[in-house]
Design a protein around this motif. Sequence first.
Motif, PDB file in Angstrom:
ATOM      1  N   ASP A 104      92.867 -50.187  21.972  1.00 27.99           N
ATOM      2  CA  ASP A 104      92.169 -49.714  22.962  1.00 27.99           C
ATOM      3  C   ASP A 104      92.096 -50.391  24.308  1.00 27.99           C
ATOM      4  OD1 ASP A 104      92.030 -47.249  21.343  1.00 27.99           O
ATOM      5  OD2 ASP A 104      89.952 -47.408  21.201  1.00 27.99           O
ATOM      6  N   SER A 108      95.642 -50.393  28.178  1.00 25.93           N
ATOM      7  CA  SER A 108      95.618 -50.333  29.453  1.00 25.93           C
ATOM      8  C   SER A 108      96.582 -51.327  30.026  1.00 25.93           C
ATOM      9  CB  SER A 108      94.053 -50.366  30.158  1.00 25.93           C
ATOM     10  OG  SER A 108      93.542 -51.473  29.908  1.00 25.93           O
ATOM     11  N   ALA A 111     100.173 -50.404  29.375  1.00 25.78           N
ATOM     12  CA  ALA A 111     100.557 -49.038  29.964  1.00 25.78           C
ATOM     13  C   ALA A 111     101.298 -49.347  31.349  1.00 25.78           C
ATOM     14  CB  ALA A 111      99.444 -48.219  30.527  1.00 25.78           C
ATOM     15  N   THR A 112     101.109 -50.898  32.159  1.00 29.09           N
ATOM     16  CA  THR A 112     101.812 -51.133  33.197  1.00 29.09           C
ATOM     17  C   THR A 112     102.882 -51.992  32.974  1.00 29.09           C
ATOM     18  OG1 THR A 112     100.347 -52.981  33.327  1.00 29.09           O
ATOM     19  CG2 THR A 112      99.554 -51.040  34.463  1.00 29.09           C
TER      20      THR A 112
END
Length: 131
Positions: A104, A108, A111-112
């Motif tokens: 988790d 994030s 994701a980029t």
Amino acid sequence: MTDVRTADVGVEFLERLLERSERNPDRSRPASAAPEYDRLSTAQQVSRFHDQMAAAERFGAVEVKRGKSDRSHLIERVRVRDPELLARHLGRPTAPATAQRVRDELLSVAATGEPWVAGLLDEMTASTSSQ
């Protein structure tokens, strides 16, 4: 005076059992081990180790098998009954819970980046949650 090197032999022993359980969650038999009494140099250390195993057994995390006849005062083997309860007894999260938390946190960031990084995180989490 307590020997710092052996003060937590019981906790170390239970941690190793939990690690064995988590390393191979699909094993046909629960992880188990025989105590290393030669690491316990005093009667106080043996007593503390026995108390720690009894507490884990009362918690439902392990099963303690004692010796027979003249060895009935010794623990022959400790078997993991429930890895999740053992982790809770030791005050730490299970490997699947840790993997999910790390996933988790890293998702994030991933994701980029490249899509394969998110796939790798999913694979990592899946391999530890098959327990």
